[in-house]
Design a protein around this motif. Structure first.
Motif, PDB file in Angstrom:
ATOM      1  N   ALA A  71      11.554  -1.411  -0.420  1.00  0.00           N
ATOM      2  CA  ALA A  71      10.603  -1.651  -1.139  1.00  0.00           C
ATOM      3  C   ALA A  71       9.720  -3.060  -0.642  1.00  0.00           C
ATOM      4  O   ALA A  71       8.458  -2.530  -0.651  1.00  0.00           O
ATOM      5  CB  ALA A  71      10.906  -1.330  -2.311  1.00  0.00           C
ATOM      6  N   GLN A  74       8.107  -2.443   2.280  1.00  0.00           N
ATOM      7  CA  GLN A  74       6.493  -1.050   2.372  1.00  0.00           C
ATOM      8  C   GLN A  74       5.470  -1.672   1.890  1.00  0.00           C
ATOM      9  O   GLN A  74       4.582  -1.279   2.187  1.00  0.00           O
ATOM     10  CB  GLN A  74       7.075   0.275   1.491  1.00  0.00           C
ATOM     11  CG  GLN A  74       7.569   0.977   2.164  1.00  0.00           C
ATOM     12  CD  GLN A  74       8.358   2.099   1.464  1.00  0.00           C
ATOM     13  OE1 GLN A  74       8.343   1.947  -0.213  1.00  0.00           O
ATOM     14  NE2 GLN A  74       9.592   2.913   1.834  1.00  0.00           N
ATOM     15  N   TRP A  75       5.915  -2.658   0.937  1.00  0.00           N
ATOM     16  CA  TRP A  75       4.790  -3.328  -0.035  1.00  0.00           C
ATOM     17  C   TRP A  75       4.230  -4.806   0.946  1.00  0.00           C
ATOM     18  O   TRP A  75       2.773  -4.909   0.469  1.00  0.00           O
ATOM     19  CB  TRP A  75       4.990  -4.262  -1.203  1.00  0.00           C
ATOM     20  CG  TRP A  75       5.410  -3.292  -1.888  1.00  0.00           C
ATOM     21  CD1 TRP A  75       6.200  -2.358  -2.966  1.00  0.00           C
ATOM     22  CD2 TRP A  75       4.652  -2.463  -3.025  1.00  0.00           C
ATOM     23  NE1 TRP A  75       5.828  -1.436  -4.101  1.00  0.00           N
ATOM     24  CE2 TRP A  75       5.014  -1.671  -3.500  1.00  0.00           C
ATOM     25  CE3 TRP A  75       2.396  -3.038  -2.878  1.00  0.00           C
ATOM     26  CZ2 TRP A  75       4.009  -0.264  -4.816  1.00  0.00           C
ATOM     27  CZ3 TRP A  75       1.612  -2.055  -4.095  1.00  0.00           C
ATOM     28  CH2 TRP A  75       2.721  -1.136  -4.379  1.00  0.00           C
ATOM     29  N   VAL A  78       1.202  -2.482   2.566  1.00  0.00           N
ATOM     30  CA  VAL A  78      -0.112  -2.698   1.700  1.00  0.00           C
ATOM     31  C   VAL A  78      -0.317  -4.016   1.976  1.00  0.00           C
ATOM     32  O   VAL A  78      -1.771  -3.766   1.306  1.00  0.00           O
ATOM     33  CB  VAL A  78       0.501  -2.375  -0.089  1.00  0.00           C
ATOM     34  CG1 VAL A  78      -0.358  -2.263  -0.940  1.00  0.00           C
ATOM     35  CG2 VAL A  78       1.186  -0.875  -0.269  1.00  0.00           C
ATOM     36  N   GLY A  79       0.092  -5.257   1.863  1.00  0.00           N
ATOM     37  CA  GLY A  79      -0.513  -6.673   1.536  1.00  0.00           C
ATOM     38  C   GLY A  79      -1.058  -6.486   2.901  1.00  0.00           C
ATOM     39  O   GLY A  79      -2.165  -7.129   3.407  1.00  0.00           O
ATOM     40  N   ARG A 118       0.319   4.237   0.556  1.00  0.00           N
ATOM     41  CA  ARG A 118       1.348   2.987   0.791  1.00  0.00           C
ATOM     42  C   ARG A 118       1.231   2.698  -0.570  1.00  0.00           C
ATOM     43  O   ARG A 118       2.990   2.913  -0.802  1.00  0.00           O
ATOM     44  CB  ARG A 118       0.799   2.436   1.919  1.00  0.00           C
ATOM     45  CG  ARG A 118       1.160   2.472   3.120  1.00  0.00           C
ATOM     46  CD  ARG A 118       1.335   1.808   4.224  1.00  0.00           C
ATOM     47  NE  ARG A 118       1.056   1.828   5.587  1.00  0.00           N
ATOM     48  CZ  ARG A 118       0.479   1.557   6.740  1.00  0.00           C
ATOM     49  NH1 ARG A 118      -0.900   1.994   5.871  1.00  0.00           N
ATOM     50  NH2 ARG A 118       0.789   2.447   7.356  1.00  0.00           N
ATOM     51  N   ALA A 119       0.620   2.626  -1.383  1.00  0.00           N
ATOM     52  CA  ALA A 119       0.739   1.730  -2.450  1.00  0.00           C
ATOM     53  C   ALA A 119       1.279   3.130  -3.316  1.00  0.00           C
ATOM     54  O   ALA A 119       1.726   3.136  -4.538  1.00  0.00           O
ATOM     55  CB  ALA A 119      -0.870   1.628  -3.044  1.00  0.00           C
ATOM     56  N   GLY A 122       4.379   4.587  -1.370  1.00  0.00           N
ATOM     57  CA  GLY A 122       5.302   4.262  -0.836  1.00  0.00           C
ATOM     58  C   GLY A 122       5.477   4.798   0.943  1.00  0.00           C
ATOM     59  O   GLY A 122       6.434   3.501   1.755  1.00  0.00           O
TER      60      GLY A 122
END
Length: 167
Positions: A71, A74-75, A78-79, A118-119, A122
């Motif tokens: 996670a 993946q985030w 996103v960032g 992605r948000a 994921g």
């Protein structure tokens, strides 16, 4: 404090329109494939002997690089997408070159399209598969096409158009 002029330029309206159009087209196709057609449970769609529509979930970036199973990873992507999108927007706001700004708008639409995936999921929804005989190109999506077209345009502008302006 950032001056508004740094965040909005002469070409910002068209950059925003191109980015929104690219995002909408990309997401509409993906929503149809994932939810309406239910691609995960249905057979791939053969459009031509060299072109199929298949479902591939990409947890990385271009060409499947930097696969992220956690996670956090993946985030982090996103960032990164958010930061890259902001940088593209600021670049486009500062641009006095219409062609460059259009290319940045197209790239931004692609970045946002994959960023939404992605948000939400994921991972990125890829579905376009070119192949000839035993040769198979990686599976990609419309957002990837926007990014490649915009980047190619920036290269073209830099190498060809930019040189003709300087002479």
């Amino acid at each position: 404090m950032l001056k508004l002029k740094k965040l909005w330029g002469a070409h910002s309206p068209v950059v925003a329109k191109l980015a929104i159009i690219g995002l909408i087209i990309d997401q509409a196709i993906k929503i149809w494939l994932v939810h309406a057609y239910n691609m995960a449970e249905n057979a791939p769609i053969s459009l031509a002997p060299f072109l199929d529509i298949v479902l591939v979930w990409n947890k990385g970036v271009s060409y499947g690089l930097f696969q992220q199973d956690s996670a956090f990873g993946q985030w982090a992507l996103v960032g990164f997408t958010i930061l890259a999108s902001i940088a593209i927007w600021v670049w486009s706001a500062k641009s006095d070159n219409r062609f460059e700004a259009w290319c940045l708008g197209i790239i931004l639409g692609g970045a946002l399209g994959n960023g939404v995936d992605r948000a939400v999921y994921g991972q990125v929804v890829d579905y376009i598969h070119f192949h000839v005989g035993n040769f198979s190109w990686y599976v990609f999506n419309a957002a990837d096409v926007w990014i490649v077209l915009g980047a190619a345009g920036l290269i073209f502008e830099s190498l060809i158009i930019g040189k003709t302006k300087k002479t």
